[in-house]
Motif scaffolding. Structure first.
Motif, PDB file in Angstrom:
ATOM      1  N   THR A 128       0.506  46.151 -44.681  1.00 30.16           N
ATOM      2  CA  THR A 128       0.605  45.773 -46.091  1.00 30.16           C
ATOM      3  C   THR A 128      -0.301  44.575 -46.360  1.00 30.16           C
ATOM      4  N   LEU A 129      -0.753  44.470 -47.592  1.00 28.29           N
ATOM      5  CA  LEU A 129      -1.544  43.307 -47.990  1.00 28.29           C
ATOM      6  C   LEU A 129      -1.428  43.112 -49.486  1.00 28.29           C
ATOM      7  N   GLY A 130      -1.671  41.875 -49.908  1.00 28.49           N
ATOM      8  CA  GLY A 130      -1.579  41.538 -51.329  1.00 28.49           C
ATOM      9  C   GLY A 130      -0.466  40.561 -51.629  1.00 28.49           C
ATOM     10  N   THR A 131       0.563  40.569 -50.778  1.00 31.82           N
ATOM     11  CA  THR A 131       1.583  39.531 -50.814  1.00 31.82           C
ATOM     12  C   THR A 131       1.728  38.980 -49.399  1.00 31.82           C
ATOM     13  N   GLU A 132       2.089  37.709 -49.303  1.00 32.61           N
ATOM     14  CA  GLU A 132       2.199  37.042 -47.999  1.00 32.61           C
ATOM     15  C   GLU A 132       3.485  36.229 -47.927  1.00 32.61           C
ATOM     16  N   LYS A 133       3.963  36.058 -46.710  1.00 33.92           N
ATOM     17  CA  LYS A 133       5.095  35.161 -46.501  1.00 33.92           C
ATOM     18  C   LYS A 133       4.588  33.719 -46.484  1.00 33.92           C
ATOM     19  N   GLN A 134       5.465  32.802 -46.775  1.00 37.53           N
ATOM     20  CA  GLN A 134       5.104  31.384 -46.800  1.00 37.53           C
ATOM     21  C   GLN A 134       4.464  30.973 -45.480  1.00 37.53           C
ATOM     22  N   GLY A 135       3.335  30.298 -45.567  1.00 34.73           N
ATOM     23  CA  GLY A 135       2.649  29.813 -44.374  1.00 34.73           C
ATOM     24  C   GLY A 135       1.512  30.706 -43.913  1.00 34.73           C
ATOM     25  N   ASN A 136       1.487  31.966 -44.363  1.00 35.04           N
ATOM     26  CA  ASN A 136       0.377  32.860 -44.007  1.00 35.04           C
ATOM     27  C   ASN A 136      -0.801  32.594 -44.943  1.00 35.04           C
ATOM     28  N   THR A 137      -1.974  32.417 -44.369  1.00 33.84           N
ATOM     29  CA  THR A 137      -3.137  32.089 -45.200  1.00 33.84           C
ATOM     30  C   THR A 137      -4.153  33.224 -45.275  1.00 33.84           C
ATOM     31  N   ARG A 138      -4.214  34.093 -44.270  1.00 40.67           N
ATOM     32  CA  ARG A 138      -5.200  35.166 -44.273  1.00 40.67           C
ATOM     33  C   ARG A 138      -4.720  36.323 -45.141  1.00 40.67           C
ATOM     34  N   LYS A 139      -5.389  36.567 -46.259  1.00 43.54           N
ATOM     35  CA  LYS A 139      -4.948  37.583 -47.211  1.00 43.54           C
ATOM     36  C   LYS A 139      -5.621  38.937 -47.002  1.00 43.54           C
ATOM     37  N   THR A 140      -6.659  38.983 -46.188  1.00 41.13           N
ATOM     38  CA  THR A 140      -7.362  40.238 -45.941  1.00 41.13           C
ATOM     39  C   THR A 140      -6.844  40.899 -44.665  1.00 41.13           C
ATOM     40  N   ARG A 141      -7.203  42.161 -44.490  1.00 37.99           N
ATOM     41  CA  ARG A 141      -6.839  42.896 -43.277  1.00 37.99           C
ATOM     42  C   ARG A 141      -8.059  43.676 -42.798  1.00 37.99           C
ATOM     43  N   ILE A 142      -8.155  43.878 -41.489  1.00 39.80           N
ATOM     44  CA  ILE A 142      -9.228  44.683 -40.917  1.00 39.80           C
ATOM     45  C   ILE A 142      -8.623  45.689 -39.945  1.00 39.80           C
ATOM     46  N   ILE A 143      -8.997  46.957 -40.115  1.00 40.60           N
ATOM     47  CA  ILE A 143      -8.541  48.040 -39.243  1.00 40.60           C
ATOM     48  C   ILE A 143      -9.752  48.613 -38.517  1.00 40.60           C
ATOM     49  N   GLU A 144      -9.583  48.957 -37.253  1.00 42.22           N
ATOM     50  CA  GLU A 144     -10.662  49.603 -36.508  1.00 42.22           C
ATOM     51  C   GLU A 144     -10.370  51.095 -36.353  1.00 42.22           C
ATOM     52  N   LYS A 145     -11.336  51.907 -36.776  1.00 40.72           N
ATOM     53  CA  LYS A 145     -11.231  53.363 -36.663  1.00 40.72           C
ATOM     54  C   LYS A 145     -12.608  53.938 -36.386  1.00 40.72           C
ATOM     55  N   ASN A 146     -12.684  54.869 -35.461  1.00 38.18           N
ATOM     56  CA  ASN A 146     -13.931  55.580 -35.162  1.00 38.18           C
ATOM     57  C   ASN A 146     -15.091  54.634 -34.859  1.00 38.18           C
ATOM     58  N   GLY A 147     -14.785  53.522 -34.218  1.00 36.77           N
ATOM     59  CA  GLY A 147     -15.819  52.552 -33.889  1.00 36.77           C
ATOM     60  C   GLY A 147     -16.259  51.710 -35.061  1.00 36.77           C
ATOM     61  N   LEU A 148     -15.541  51.800 -36.179  1.00 42.41           N
ATOM     62  CA  LEU A 148     -15.872  51.042 -37.390  1.00 42.41           C
ATOM     63  C   LEU A 148     -14.778  50.036 -37.689  1.00 42.41           C
ATOM     64  N   LYS A 149     -15.153  48.943 -38.332  1.00 43.71           N
ATOM     65  CA  LYS A 149     -14.192  47.959 -38.821  1.00 43.71           C
ATOM     66  C   LYS A 149     -14.115  48.093 -40.343  1.00 43.71           C
ATOM     67  N   ILE A 150     -12.916  48.421 -40.829  1.00 43.91           N
ATOM     68  CA  ILE A 150     -12.713  48.628 -42.256  1.00 43.91           C
ATOM     69  C   ILE A 150     -11.898  47.462 -42.788  1.00 43.91           C
ATOM     70  N   GLY A 151     -12.480  46.730 -43.719  1.00 47.99           N
ATOM     71  CA  GLY A 151     -11.829  45.543 -44.271  1.00 47.99           C
ATOM     72  C   GLY A 151     -11.169  45.835 -45.604  1.00 47.99           C
ATOM     73  N   PHE A 152      -9.986  45.252 -45.812  1.00 48.39           N
ATOM     74  CA  PHE A 152      -9.218  45.470 -47.033  1.00 48.39           C
ATOM     75  C   PHE A 152      -8.874  44.149 -47.706  1.00 48.39           C
ATOM     76  N   ALA A 153      -8.984  44.145 -49.041  1.00 53.31           N
ATOM     77  CA  ALA A 153      -8.476  43.045 -49.859  1.00 53.31           C
ATOM     78  C   ALA A 153      -7.726  43.669 -51.026  1.00 53.31           C
ATOM     79  N   SER A 154      -6.719  42.966 -51.544  1.00 54.36           N
ATOM     80  CA  SER A 154      -5.904  43.506 -52.632  1.00 54.36           C
ATOM     81  C   SER A 154      -5.618  42.414 -53.657  1.00 54.36           C
TER      82      SER A 154
END
Length: 403
Positions: free
Chosen positions: A167-193
């Motif tokens: 999940t991304l777009g909401t965070e718990k208190q103290g979490n600062t990194r709002k983006t996520r990165i997933i690795e698939k098929n040798g690729l890094k896919i970055g997400f922001a919401s």
């Protein structure tokens, strides 16, 4: 002398014959070796071509907006398993599936609500959603703060502790990194919401828990914050996908702010924008000149259960009917070694939220399976929700290149 000459001629003849024999034996081998070399080149070239390109297959859907009529049908004995039965396979044959979780996942201490524009789903909705093969859910939307910080935490905790869904777009208190990165098929896919706002304005100390693209107090577009997050992804990911909760509810076309934000995200290097919030489908297009960005302005509702929406224009049923179906889109990407992305194939299908005239038997039905039995027994059929209405709306809004 004659004998020596004769012997010499004989010797020369023997040498010629030996030479011809060697040539005869060696020549086929040389040709064969050349063929082998040729095959090796072809094989190597094929291998290089395979290595030159990576592929990625995505599935995107709109809002998971569970509401009271659905909860009541389950309380009255309807099967939970029926709801996603006809759509599960769409999520199994891809690399990443993406949607927008528009309701808070509650716990035993939280009041359940599925109406009044204030939503908190019962805890069993979590396992129901995670029965689909999803990888990414945005939790940034206008309902993110419907149950204050407890609702944010409860939703994040459910998916983190019980599923492999990110999940991304909401965070718990103290979490600062709002983006996520997933690795698939040798690729890094970055997400922001990002979301345009929340129905309930958070206290100032809690603003950072929700990823707004507009300041909830000043309404200023937070371009510096957006740019910072996308820049991080640009440095660390091969593909950037941004989930946007934006636009005007009950409209078929993007407003000026959506277009402005889409162009801004394109300028930052975003590859795909997945939009939601309008509760009706909106166009799909590819924007940009040097950099191309695929934009879904709104996929509409994937899940919904409201039979009649009070906020739609009085005297017309168009958007009450449009509320009952959304888009499921399949995207095939081809990415070369220079990280250039080709949108290889994009196909989209309407998914209808079916419930019968007693508001029972809720089920998601792909348009390809929406037969006369479903059509004429739908609660809203006599109010204009026909297969013809769905087809015409789909064809009018979505360009044929994406159908």
């Amino acid at each position: 002398m004659f004998m020596k000459r004769k012997n010499m001629v004989a010797l020369i003849l023997i040498l010629i014959l030996i030479t011809l024999g060697i040539t005869y034996k060696v020549l086929p081998k040389i040709v064969l070796n050349d063929k082998n070399k040729s095959n090796e080149v072809i094989e190597n070239k094929t291998t290089e071509e395979k290595k030159d390109y990576s592929t990625l297959n995505l599935t995107v859907v709109g809002d998971f907006l569970f509401e009271s009529p659905y909860y009541k049908s389950i309380e009255n004995g309807d099967s939970k398993d029926l709801y996603f039965n006809k759509v599960k396979s769409y999520f199994n044959d891809d690399d990443i599936s993406i949607g927008n979780m528009e309701v808070v996942i509650g716990n035993d201490n939280m009041k359940i609500s599925g109406d009044g524009y204030n939503f908190c789903a019962p805890s069993w909705i979590g396992p129901l959603v995670s029965s689909l093969d999803l990888e990414v859910l945005s939790t940034a939307n206008n309902h993110s703060y419907d149950r204050d910080v407890e609702g944010i935490n409860s939703t994040i905790d459910y998916f983190k502790n019980n599923t492999d869904i990110i999940t991304l777009g909401t965070e718990k208190q103290g979490n600062t990194r709002k983006t996520r990165i997933i690795e698939k098929n040798g690729l890094k896919i970055g997400f922001a919401s990002f979301t345009l706002g929340t129905n309930i304005k958070p206290s100032k100390e809690n603003v950072s828990l929700i990823n707004y693209y507009k300041d909830p107090y000043t309404k200023e577009i937070l371009k510096n914050q957006i740019s910072e997050e996308i820049s991080y992804l640009k440095k660390n990911a091969d593909i950037i996908i941004t989930l946007m909760h934006w636009g005007t509810e009950f409209t078929f076309y993007p407003n000026d702010e959506q277009k402005e934000m889409a162009n801004y995200l394109n300028s930052l290097g975003v590859d795909i924008i997945v939009g939601s919030h309008s509760h009706s489908i909106q166009p799909i297009e590819i924007i940009g000149e040097d950099k191309k960005t695929l934009v879904y302005y709104s996929l509409g509702n994937f899940v919904s259960a409201d039979d009649d929406i009070a906020r739609t224009p009085k005297g017309q049923e168009t958007f009450d009917n449009a509320y009952q179906f959304g888009l499921l889109s399949k995207i095939s990407l081809k990415i070369n070694k220079d990280n250039n992305i080709e949108f290889d194939n994009i196909k989209t299908e309407p998914i209808i939220n079916y419930f019968n005239k007693d508001m029972r038997n809720f089920e998601l039905i792909p348009l390809s399976e929406y037969n006369e039995k479903y059509e004429k027994s739908h609660y809203r059929y006599n109010l204009g929700l026909s297969k013809d209405f769905i087809n015409k709306t789909f064809n009018n809004v979505i360009d044929e290149n994406f159908r």
